[in-house]
Design a protein around this motif. Sequence first.
Motif, PDB file in Angstrom:
ATOM      1  N   VAL A  29     -10.690 -35.137  -3.996  1.00 45.51           N
ATOM      2  CA  VAL A  29     -10.761 -35.641  -5.376  1.00 45.51           C
ATOM      3  C   VAL A  29     -11.009 -34.489  -6.357  1.00 45.51           C
ATOM      4  O   VAL A  29     -10.350 -34.382  -7.393  1.00 45.51           O
ATOM      5  N   SER A  30     -11.948 -33.601  -5.986  1.00 45.47           N
ATOM      6  CA  SER A  30     -12.288 -32.504  -6.888  1.00 45.47           C
ATOM      7  C   SER A  30     -11.113 -31.547  -7.107  1.00 45.47           C
ATOM      8  O   SER A  30     -10.999 -30.940  -8.169  1.00 45.47           O
ATOM      9  N   SER A  31     -10.267 -31.414  -6.088  1.00 41.21           N
ATOM     10  CA  SER A  31      -9.133 -30.507  -6.251  1.00 41.21           C
ATOM     11  C   SER A  31      -8.150 -31.054  -7.282  1.00 41.21           C
ATOM     12  O   SER A  31      -7.273 -30.345  -7.761  1.00 41.21           O
ATOM     13  N   LEU A  32      -8.299 -32.336  -7.638  1.00 41.20           N
ATOM     14  CA  LEU A  32      -7.408 -32.966  -8.619  1.00 41.20           C
ATOM     15  C   LEU A  32      -8.096 -33.127  -9.977  1.00 41.20           C
ATOM     16  O   LEU A  32      -7.654 -33.893 -10.818  1.00 41.20           O
ATOM     17  N   ARG A  33      -9.224 -32.420 -10.153  1.00 42.31           N
ATOM     18  CA  ARG A  33      -9.948 -32.484 -11.411  1.00 42.31           C
ATOM     19  C   ARG A  33      -9.934 -31.123 -12.078  1.00 42.31           C
ATOM     20  O   ARG A  33      -9.779 -30.109 -11.414  1.00 42.31           O
ATOM     21  N   PRO A  34     -10.166 -31.093 -13.406  1.00 45.39           N
ATOM     22  CA  PRO A  34     -10.307 -29.787 -14.062  1.00 45.39           C
ATOM     23  C   PRO A  34     -11.491 -29.046 -13.448  1.00 45.39           C
ATOM     24  O   PRO A  34     -12.471 -29.656 -13.026  1.00 45.39           O
ATOM     25  N   ASP A  35     -11.368 -27.721 -13.420  1.00 46.67           N
ATOM     26  CA  ASP A  35     -12.341 -26.861 -12.758  1.00 46.67           C
ATOM     27  C   ASP A  35     -13.801 -27.152 -13.115  1.00 46.67           C
ATOM     28  O   ASP A  35     -14.662 -27.255 -12.244  1.00 46.67           O
ATOM     29  N   ASN A  36     -14.081 -27.318 -14.409  1.00 48.09           N
ATOM     30  CA  ASN A  36     -15.488 -27.417 -14.828  1.00 48.09           C
ATOM     31  C   ASN A  36     -16.142 -28.737 -14.406  1.00 48.09           C
ATOM     32  O   ASN A  36     -17.349 -28.861 -14.402  1.00 48.09           O
ATOM     33  N   GLU A  37     -15.320 -29.732 -14.040  1.00 48.48           N
ATOM     34  CA  GLU A  37     -15.895 -31.025 -13.650  1.00 48.48           C
ATOM     35  C   GLU A  37     -16.479 -31.001 -12.246  1.00 48.48           C
ATOM     36  O   GLU A  37     -17.271 -31.866 -11.878  1.00 48.48           O
ATOM     37  N   ILE A  38     -16.049 -30.010 -11.441  1.00 50.87           N
ATOM     38  CA  ILE A  38     -16.503 -29.946 -10.048  1.00 50.87           C
ATOM     39  C   ILE A  38     -18.025 -29.827  -9.978  1.00 50.87           C
ATOM     40  O   ILE A  38     -18.660 -30.316  -9.052  1.00 50.87           O
ATOM     41  N   PHE A  39     -18.612 -29.204 -11.010  1.00 54.25           N
ATOM     42  CA  PHE A  39     -20.047 -28.963 -10.952  1.00 54.25           C
ATOM     43  C   PHE A  39     -20.883 -30.061 -11.606  1.00 54.25           C
ATOM     44  O   PHE A  39     -22.089 -29.975 -11.668  1.00 54.25           O
ATOM     45  N   ARG A  40     -20.209 -31.089 -12.118  1.00 54.51           N
ATOM     46  CA  ARG A  40     -21.032 -32.163 -12.690  1.00 54.51           C
ATOM     47  C   ARG A  40     -20.550 -33.558 -12.326  1.00 54.51           C
ATOM     48  O   ARG A  40     -21.077 -34.546 -12.813  1.00 54.51           O
ATOM     49  N   ARG A  41     -19.574 -33.670 -11.436  1.00 55.09           N
ATOM     50  CA  ARG A  41     -19.126 -35.008 -11.078  1.00 55.09           C
ATOM     51  C   ARG A  41     -19.160 -35.229  -9.571  1.00 55.09           C
ATOM     52  O   ARG A  41     -18.219 -34.878  -8.860  1.00 55.09           O
ATOM     53  N   PRO A  42     -20.238 -35.806  -9.074  1.00 58.11           N
ATOM     54  CA  PRO A  42     -20.350 -36.031  -7.631  1.00 58.11           C
ATOM     55  C   PRO A  42     -19.574 -37.259  -7.156  1.00 58.11           C
ATOM     56  O   PRO A  42     -19.484 -37.494  -5.955  1.00 58.11           O
ATOM     57  N   GLY A  43     -19.040 -38.057  -8.079  1.00 52.54           N
ATOM     58  CA  GLY A  43     -18.374 -39.298  -7.683  1.00 52.54           C
ATOM     59  C   GLY A  43     -16.958 -39.081  -7.188  1.00 52.54           C
ATOM     60  O   GLY A  43     -16.442 -37.969  -7.181  1.00 52.54           O
TER      61      GLY A  43
ATOM     62  N   ILE B 143     -20.938 -27.262  -1.529  1.00 43.63           N
ATOM     63  CA  ILE B 143     -21.849 -28.401  -1.417  1.00 43.63           C
ATOM     64  C   ILE B 143     -23.313 -27.975  -1.480  1.00 43.63           C
ATOM     65  O   ILE B 143     -24.125 -28.594  -2.160  1.00 43.63           O
ATOM     66  N   PHE B 144     -23.645 -26.902  -0.759  1.00 43.57           N
ATOM     67  CA  PHE B 144     -25.044 -26.473  -0.703  1.00 43.57           C
ATOM     68  C   PHE B 144     -25.345 -25.328  -1.669  1.00 43.57           C
ATOM     69  O   PHE B 144     -26.362 -24.663  -1.548  1.00 43.57           O
ATOM     70  N   GLY B 145     -24.438 -25.098  -2.604  1.00 45.14           N
ATOM     71  CA  GLY B 145     -24.674 -24.077  -3.627  1.00 45.14           C
ATOM     72  C   GLY B 145     -25.635 -24.592  -4.690  1.00 45.14           C
ATOM     73  O   GLY B 145     -26.008 -25.770  -4.693  1.00 45.14           O
ATOM     74  N   ALA B 146     -26.026 -23.692  -5.606  1.00 43.09           N
ATOM     75  CA  ALA B 146     -27.021 -24.044  -6.625  1.00 43.09           C
ATOM     76  C   ALA B 146     -26.553 -25.213  -7.496  1.00 43.09           C
ATOM     77  O   ALA B 146     -27.337 -26.092  -7.846  1.00 43.09           O
ATOM     78  N   ASP B 147     -25.261 -25.252  -7.868  1.00 42.38           N
ATOM     79  CA  ASP B 147     -24.782 -26.393  -8.631  1.00 42.38           C
ATOM     80  C   ASP B 147     -23.783 -27.195  -7.800  1.00 42.38           C
ATOM     81  O   ASP B 147     -22.780 -27.700  -8.307  1.00 42.38           O
ATOM     82  N   GLY B 148     -24.078 -27.319  -6.527  1.00 43.55           N
ATOM     83  CA  GLY B 148     -23.172 -27.995  -5.599  1.00 43.55           C
ATOM     84  C   GLY B 148     -23.380 -29.495  -5.536  1.00 43.55           C
ATOM     85  O   GLY B 148     -24.232 -30.059  -6.236  1.00 43.55           O
ATOM     86  N   LEU B 149     -22.615 -30.120  -4.670  1.00 41.18           N
ATOM     87  CA  LEU B 149     -22.593 -31.573  -4.554  1.00 41.18           C
ATOM     88  C   LEU B 149     -23.966 -32.163  -4.215  1.00 41.18           C
ATOM     89  O   LEU B 149     -24.389 -33.165  -4.790  1.00 41.18           O
TER      90      LEU B 149
END
Lengths: 275, 307
Positions: A29-43, B143-149
């Motif tokens: 899912v994250s590979s299909l999102r803009p880069d900056n969203e990877i660090f704030r969207r766990p869903g 995943i286990f990084g500082a701002d990871g999942l």
Amino acid sequence: MIELRKLVKHVGLILLALVMLYPVLWMVVSSLRPDNEIFRRPGLILDGLQVQNYGTGWTALVSPFGHYLLNSAILVLACIIGNLASCSMAAYAFARLDFTGKRLWFAIMLGTIMLPIHVIIVPQYIMFSQLDWVNTFLPLVVPKFLATDAFFVFLMVQFIRGLPRELDEAARIDGCGHARIFLRIILPLMLPALATTVIFTFIWTWNDFFSQLIYLTDPEMYTVPVALRSFVDATVSTSWGSMFAMSVVSLAPVFLAFLVGQRYLIRGIATTGGK
Amino acid sequence: MSAIGELQRMRKGSRGPLGGGRRDNKAAFVFLAPWFAGLLFITAGPIAASFVLGFTDYNLIQPPTFNGLDNFARMLTDARLHKALGVTLIYVVVSVPLQLGAALGLALLLDKGLRGLAFYRSAFYLPSLLGSSVAVAVLWRQIFGADGLINQLLGIEGRGWISDPDTALWTLIILNVWTFGAPMVIFLAGLRQIPRMYYEAAATDGAGKWTQFRSITIPLLSPIVFFNLVLQIIHAFQSFTQAFVVSGGTGGPSDSTLFYTLYLYQRGFGNFDMGYASALAWLLLVIIAGITAVNFWAAKFWVVYDD
């Protein structure tokens, strides 16, 4: 009561399966999102498909990623052919022929299943570098033509032992030699064992990193795992999106092999123990 | 029937499926020719060669020179080697029992004619196919990084599990436990081989579920537990990719993920210190062989063979 307990069990198992697969699903899912969203969207919910990461990732290294996929494909194909040919021959001898020292050789063969590659890699590397084989696929492929994946020899021995001996006897009475018995009778009957060998060789060679890292140092010769690793070093935390995209690309063939060959994979590890 | 079961039977001296019949040396030699060549050049030969190289100083450019026991003396004072041994031992001792425990637990849950067995088995098995790939190691790094999942899900800010020497190894232990699917499939196959009538007979005699589990399932499954244990220990000793990718090849932070194989790689292929790397390879072989031998010896006390 029994129905309720079953329901609880299923809910628990489904939750566990979800937890197990979540990281991989999230990567897709994250590979299909803009880069900056990877660090704030766990869903896992996508707003839309954004395939840009795939474009950036594909061309991020010296050669387009297709080059590394092709290298891996060539390597895997050669390893499959090698394992099929050499392991089936060795297995025929161990399962059907009687010869001097057979028990000892067989025990040695079983022992090499458990032999870590790290124990032999140094002298092997020295040998192959003196042959000038470093940065070719030869150090990775030639051992497969010499039945060094003893796991498959054992798998095939087990399978051949299950075939009725009457077939060989009948062929022998008809005047067949061992070459013909092997090629005309045993090989066609052991297709399931050969299929298991194909799938496992595919997945293990595709994933194998250690020996490919050691023998392939020229970027032209990089296979998928080595290329992916150089990608990580080149782009540390700058573009997780494109890195995830290429990770997904590199896992896709394994996943497909799993879907197609599940039956053989499960049977293979169930009968011989697997890795 | 596993490779290890086969070895044990051979050790006990039973002839089994081998032996008997007329000799066919010529044909056998032809069929085994590739395997013999492989044994000579790819497996046994290099083992012998690395034994000899272990007593030399060799950098691939100048010819090797014998230096007696220098490499082994160096091992005694090599602090990074001691660190690598410690890290690897913790990794093996913690992750293998957890992984096998999860595998056995799930196999027992799935065994009792459950609907959807094929689906669950696939879902749990898939990670063991992906676990050794560079791609999953890359994923773990995020995943286990500082701002990871993990931090996003738990709402923690700025705690880097991989950049902290106290927790870095644990992320790799979790990765190994995550791949419990392969031993689980082996357990499932083993459970299926236990004849149903044993349970029926026990039930008729009034044995409860727990007694059945303790006196039928556990003893009859013990050879499979043993097999998985031996194999997963050997396997865990060889872990390399995950630590390499997660630490960027260094084994850091502060050598907290310096697996033995990673240290061997650094010495041999980073510094081209081939003599010392060969000695390290031999030490690894001795350790793994030693642990496996102890395992086989201990098996006498807890593994039940019904044949």
